[in-house]
Design a protein around this motif. Structure first.
Motif, PDB file in Angstrom:
ATOM      1  N   MET A  24      16.978   1.058  -4.536  1.00  8.06           N
ATOM      2  CA  MET A  24      16.290  -0.505  -4.354  1.00  8.06           C
ATOM      3  C   MET A  24      15.239  -0.592  -5.050  1.00  8.06           C
ATOM      4  O   MET A  24      14.207   0.289  -5.029  1.00  8.06           O
ATOM      5  N   ARG A  25      15.073  -1.342  -5.871  1.00  6.21           N
ATOM      6  CA  ARG A  25      13.680  -1.734  -6.857  1.00  6.21           C
ATOM      7  C   ARG A  25      12.989  -3.111  -6.293  1.00  6.21           C
ATOM      8  O   ARG A  25      13.569  -4.026  -6.175  1.00  6.21           O
ATOM      9  N   VAL A  26      11.688  -2.825  -5.719  1.00 10.15           N
ATOM     10  CA  VAL A  26      11.017  -3.663  -5.126  1.00 10.15           C
ATOM     11  C   VAL A  26       9.747  -4.074  -6.145  1.00 10.15           C
ATOM     12  O   VAL A  26       9.045  -2.952  -6.196  1.00 10.15           O
ATOM     13  N   LEU A  27       9.433  -5.237  -6.244  1.00  6.68           N
ATOM     14  CA  LEU A  27       8.160  -5.647  -6.940  1.00  6.68           C
ATOM     15  C   LEU A  27       7.129  -6.151  -5.713  1.00  6.68           C
ATOM     16  O   LEU A  27       7.552  -7.130  -5.136  1.00  6.68           O
ATOM     17  N   VAL A  28       6.089  -5.668  -5.578  1.00  2.78           N
ATOM     18  CA  VAL A  28       4.932  -6.174  -4.853  1.00  2.78           C
ATOM     19  C   VAL A  28       3.947  -6.744  -5.467  1.00  2.78           C
ATOM     20  O   VAL A  28       3.317  -5.974  -6.355  1.00  2.78           O
ATOM     21  N   ILE A  29       3.566  -7.952  -5.195  1.00  6.87           N
ATOM     22  CA  ILE A  29       2.323  -8.576  -5.796  1.00  6.87           C
ATOM     23  C   ILE A  29       1.407  -8.794  -4.758  1.00  6.87           C
ATOM     24  O   ILE A  29       1.620  -9.574  -4.055  1.00  6.87           O
ATOM     25  N   GLU A  30       0.647  -7.982  -4.732  1.00  6.10           N
ATOM     26  CA  GLU A  30      -0.607  -7.978  -3.626  1.00  6.10           C
ATOM     27  C   GLU A  30      -1.718  -7.318  -4.303  1.00  6.10           C
ATOM     28  O   GLU A  30      -2.141  -6.419  -4.986  1.00  6.10           O
ATOM     29  N   ASP A  31      -2.954  -8.039  -3.904  1.00  5.71           N
ATOM     30  CA  ASP A  31      -4.349  -7.692  -4.582  1.00  5.71           C
ATOM     31  C   ASP A  31      -5.273  -6.696  -3.682  1.00  5.71           C
ATOM     32  O   ASP A  31      -6.118  -6.127  -4.138  1.00  5.71           O
ATOM     33  N   ASN A  32      -4.628  -6.638  -2.375  1.00  2.00           N
ATOM     34  CA  ASN A  32      -5.148  -5.507  -1.666  1.00  2.00           C
ATOM     35  C   ASN A  32      -4.536  -4.063  -1.878  1.00  2.00           C
ATOM     36  O   ASN A  32      -3.528  -3.765  -1.343  1.00  2.00           O
ATOM     37  N   GLU A  33      -5.579  -3.409  -2.607  1.00  7.18           N
ATOM     38  CA  GLU A  33      -4.936  -2.038  -2.772  1.00  7.18           C
ATOM     39  C   GLU A  33      -4.892  -1.145  -1.613  1.00  7.18           C
ATOM     40  O   GLU A  33      -3.860  -0.326  -1.504  1.00  7.18           O
ATOM     41  N   SER A  34      -5.453  -1.371  -0.604  1.00  6.75           N
ATOM     42  CA  SER A  34      -5.034  -0.765   0.876  1.00  6.75           C
ATOM     43  C   SER A  34      -3.860  -0.834   1.376  1.00  6.75           C
ATOM     44  O   SER A  34      -2.977  -0.117   1.934  1.00  6.75           O
ATOM     45  N   VAL A  35      -3.616  -2.301   1.274  1.00  2.00           N
ATOM     46  CA  VAL A  35      -2.097  -2.492   1.701  1.00  2.00           C
ATOM     47  C   VAL A  35      -1.114  -2.110   0.814  1.00  2.00           C
ATOM     48  O   VAL A  35      -0.054  -1.504   1.238  1.00  2.00           O
ATOM     49  N   CYS A  36      -1.273  -1.996  -0.334  1.00  2.00           N
ATOM     50  CA  CYS A  36      -0.482  -1.539  -1.363  1.00  2.00           C
ATOM     51  C   CYS A  36      -0.003  -0.016  -1.326  1.00  2.00           C
ATOM     52  O   CYS A  36       0.972   0.503  -1.285  1.00  2.00           O
ATOM     53  N   PHE A  51       7.392   3.213   1.396  1.00  2.00           N
ATOM     54  CA  PHE A  51       8.538   2.906   0.265  1.00  2.00           C
ATOM     55  C   PHE A  51       9.029   4.690  -0.025  1.00  2.00           C
ATOM     56  O   PHE A  51      10.194   4.788  -0.220  1.00  2.00           O
ATOM     57  N   SER A  52       8.255   5.421  -0.287  1.00  2.00           N
ATOM     58  CA  SER A  52       8.529   6.788  -0.560  1.00  2.00           C
ATOM     59  C   SER A  52       9.293   7.507   0.498  1.00  2.00           C
ATOM     60  O   SER A  52      10.328   8.116   0.252  1.00  2.00           O
ATOM     61  N   LYS A  53       9.039   7.219   1.711  1.00  2.00           N
ATOM     62  CA  LYS A  53       9.759   7.757   2.883  1.00  2.00           C
ATOM     63  C   LYS A  53      11.303   7.133   3.137  1.00  2.00           C
ATOM     64  O   LYS A  53      12.164   7.918   3.476  1.00  2.00           O
ATOM     65  N   GLU A  54      11.313   6.140   2.505  1.00  5.31           N
ATOM     66  CA  GLU A  54      12.688   5.434   2.541  1.00  5.31           C
ATOM     67  C   GLU A  54      13.524   5.461   1.150  1.00  5.31           C
ATOM     68  O   GLU A  54      14.436   4.856   0.965  1.00  5.31           O
ATOM     69  N   GLY A  55      12.867   6.003   0.240  1.00  5.15           N
ATOM     70  CA  GLY A  55      13.506   6.238  -1.016  1.00  5.15           C
ATOM     71  C   GLY A  55      13.511   4.817  -1.639  1.00  5.15           C
ATOM     72  O   GLY A  55      14.441   4.708  -2.470  1.00  5.15           O
ATOM     73  N   ILE A  56      12.785   4.089  -1.682  1.00  6.13           N
ATOM     74  CA  ILE A  56      12.518   2.731  -2.365  1.00  6.13           C
ATOM     75  C   ILE A  56      11.549   2.849  -3.435  1.00  6.13           C
ATOM     76  O   ILE A  56      10.490   3.379  -3.592  1.00  6.13           O
TER      77      ILE A  56
END
Length: 233
Positions: A1-13, A20-25
């Motif tokens: 799965m390829r997911v684009l995350v648009i989020e300006d809070n780097e901690s949340v990212c 994502f790494s744990k889920e293989g995303i």
């Protein structure tokens, strides 16, 4: 799965990227709304996660523009805004789900799996029952077309359609908010029952009338779909 995350809070990212790494995303992260929107248009994505408040272009505008382009990619909106009116706006602009900060990463992962499940079924060619007919509605699950007394309804969001279809499959059966979250949204209850309430209100407004509300509140329990004449008091 390829997911684009648009989020300006780097901690949340960083937190999302870890899960994502744990889920293989495979996730890509952009911190500016306008840049994120242009990046979205460059490739095909399985899911978009977008924050409401962003520099460059806000998340609501991104959702609206994507839906205006007839793109049906699943969209989850992240936001610190938690009022009902804000939630309605996000859903009306085309978001499939709405996650309020601060949120549990596990809850977010459950929602990601839920909103993508329906789209994955289409991609693999799974065929469901074509048409569901009730007294007033004709609903085609494959084409996602709805007729109300023979008139096409074209302004339903993806999740509003799913909720209508599920209710129409189970006329007069009462469901709690927790049950609807589990069976329509596809994740367990995490304290956000207002999501169900908002969708019910929108369906009543779009489909019902004073004499035919269709979606009835069963006080202390939940909701049911009933094509009877009067709302329960």
């Amino acid at each position: 799965m390829r997911v684009l995350v648009i989020e300006d809070n780097e901690s949340v990212c960083s937190m999302i990227e870890m899960f994502f790494s744990k889920e293989g995303i495979e996730g890509e992260f952009v911190h500016d709304g306008l840049k994120g929107y242009h990046r979205f248009k460059e490739e095909i994505w399985d899911l978009l996660i977008v924050d409401w408040m962003l520099p460059g272009m806000d998340g609501v505008t991104i959702c609206r523009k994507i839906r205006e382009e007839k793109n049906t990619v699943p969209i989850i909106m992240l936001t610190a805004k938690d009022s009902e009116s804000d939630q309605v706006l996000g859903l009306e602009m085309g978001a499939d789900d709405y996650v309020t900060k601060p949120f549990s990463p596990l809850a977010l992962m459950a929602r990601i799996k839920a909103v993508t499940r329906r789209y994955q079924n289409r991609a693999t060619g799974e065929v469901e029952v074509d048409t569901l007919q009730t007294e007033h509605f004709k609903i085609n699950k494959n084409t996602r077309e709805v007729l109300l007394d023979g008139n096409p309804i074209t302004n339903l969001t993806p999740k509003e359609f799913d909720l209508l279809y599920y209710f129409a499959q189970h006329p007069k059966q009462v469901f709690s908010r927790e049950q609807l979250l589990d069976r329509v949204w596809g994740y367990q209850f995490y304290g956000d029952e207002r999501t169900v309430d908002v969708h019910i209100k929108r369906l009543r407004k779009k489909l019902g009338t004073a004499s035919k509300p269709f979606f009835h509140t069963v006080w202390g329990v939940g909701y049911k779909f009933d094509e009877s004449v009067e709302e329960e008091k």
